[in-house]
Enzyme design. Structure first.
Site, PDB file in Angstrom:
ATOM      1  N   ASP A   8       0.871  -1.165   0.000  1.00  0.00           N
ATOM      2  CA  ASP A   8       0.000   0.000   0.000  1.00  0.00           C
ATOM      3  C   ASP A   8       0.916   1.226   0.000  1.00  0.00           C
ATOM      4  O   ASP A   8       2.107   1.126   0.319  1.00  0.00           O
ATOM      5  CB  ASP A   8      -0.882  -0.028   1.248  1.00  0.00           C
ATOM      6  CG  ASP A   8      -1.717   1.216   1.393  1.00  0.00           C
ATOM      7  OD1 ASP A   8      -2.424   1.585   0.447  1.00  0.00           O
ATOM      8  OD2 ASP A   8      -1.649   1.836   2.480  1.00  0.00           O
ATOM      9  N   ASP A  10      -0.125   5.101   0.932  1.00  0.00           N
ATOM     10  CA  ASP A  10      -0.359   6.058   2.011  1.00  0.00           C
ATOM     11  C   ASP A  10      -0.483   5.345   3.346  1.00  0.00           C
ATOM     12  O   ASP A  10      -1.280   4.402   3.492  1.00  0.00           O
ATOM     13  CB  ASP A  10      -1.636   6.855   1.746  1.00  0.00           C
ATOM     14  CG  ASP A  10      -1.554   7.656   0.455  1.00  0.00           C
ATOM     15  OD1 ASP A  10      -0.568   8.387   0.283  1.00  0.00           O
ATOM     16  OD2 ASP A  10      -2.473   7.533  -0.378  1.00  0.00           O
ATOM     17  N   ASP A 166      -1.283  -0.887   6.196  1.00  0.00           N
ATOM     18  CA  ASP A 166      -1.313  -0.212   7.493  1.00  0.00           C
ATOM     19  C   ASP A 166      -2.705  -0.089   8.081  1.00  0.00           C
ATOM     20  O   ASP A 166      -2.879   0.600   9.088  1.00  0.00           O
ATOM     21  CB  ASP A 166      -0.736   1.198   7.336  1.00  0.00           C
ATOM     22  CG  ASP A 166      -1.651   2.089   6.493  1.00  0.00           C
ATOM     23  OD1 ASP A 166      -2.321   2.966   7.055  1.00  0.00           O
ATOM     24  OD2 ASP A 166      -1.725   1.873   5.271  1.00  0.00           O
TER      25      ASP A 166
END
Length: 220
Positions: A8, A10, A166
């Site tokens: 991922d 961001d 995240d």
């Protein structure tokens, strides 16, 4: 054997919250509205989708969420993401993982053009063989469609890759795609959330060490 690592963007490689808050604060100022964004309170909104983030953080300055998102993204396209937006250790570790022969890729809901720009701005673009961002006609995460496109472009099966993210969103898309998941705790997940499956890491260098160990074991 793991040969591919999909990240991922961001909250995993780049802390984009500061950039987003800066752009949205400029939008608020341009509209003459007395409203300040709490940069800490803004963090969980980074993984909730562009329109929800923009409307929530603009608050009373929000006119029309869809139109505001277009304005936000146009400003983002002209904004230079500073290299120090990368989380600590990301630049060095990504270079090392690439040098080890791992094929690296990006899977993000951020629009394709913005993914490519952020990677170029931060100097990370050369390390990623495949970059798949949000695009019309493809369901965003947590649907597995974007991650499936990454795997297809890499030419790998789900068990030959690890997805690193995240947030709850990233965990769910990895589960939907049947791909192992590594969780970075410092990103945009809800406080105290932990994944049901996969390994967790508190910093990027520790993640890179675990990946390097897997590669070493596979070649032993």
């Amino acid at each position: 054997m793991i040969r591919h690592v999909i990240f991922d963007l961001d909250g995993t490689l780049v802390d984009s919250c500061g950039v987003c808050v800066s752009i949205l604060s400029d939008m608020i100022a341009d509209r003459g509205i007395d409203h300040a964004i709490d940069p800490v309170g803004a963090r969980p909104y980074m993984s909730r989708g562009g329109q929800d983030m923009v409307s929530a953080l603009l608050g009373p300055a929000c006119a029309d969420p869809a139109t505001d998102l277009i304005d936000f993204r146009a400003r983002y396209a002209a904004y230079v993401t500073p290299a120090d937006s990368l989380y600590p250790g990301v630049a060095e570790a990504i270079s090392q993982l690439h040098a080890m022969g791992l094929e690296l890729a990006i899977c993000s809901n951020k629009p394709q053009q913005l993914c490519e720009k952020v990677l170029a701005d931060t100097g990370m673009a050369p390390y990623f063989r495949v970059v798949v961002g949000g695009r019309p006609g493809v369901a965003p995460k947590p649907a597995p469609d974007l991650l499936d496109q990454v795997a297809q472009q890499l030419g790998c099966a789900s068990h030959e890759a690890i997805f690193v993210g995240d947030s709850e969103l990233d965990h769910d898309v990895a589960q939907a795609a049947g791909m192992p998941f590594f969780f970075l705790t410092y990103g945009y997940a809800q406080p105290n959330w932990t994944p049901r499956a996969g390994e967790s890491f508190d910093c990027f260098p520790s993640l890179a060490t675990a990946l390097a160990a897997r590669v070493a074991r596979a070649h032993a």
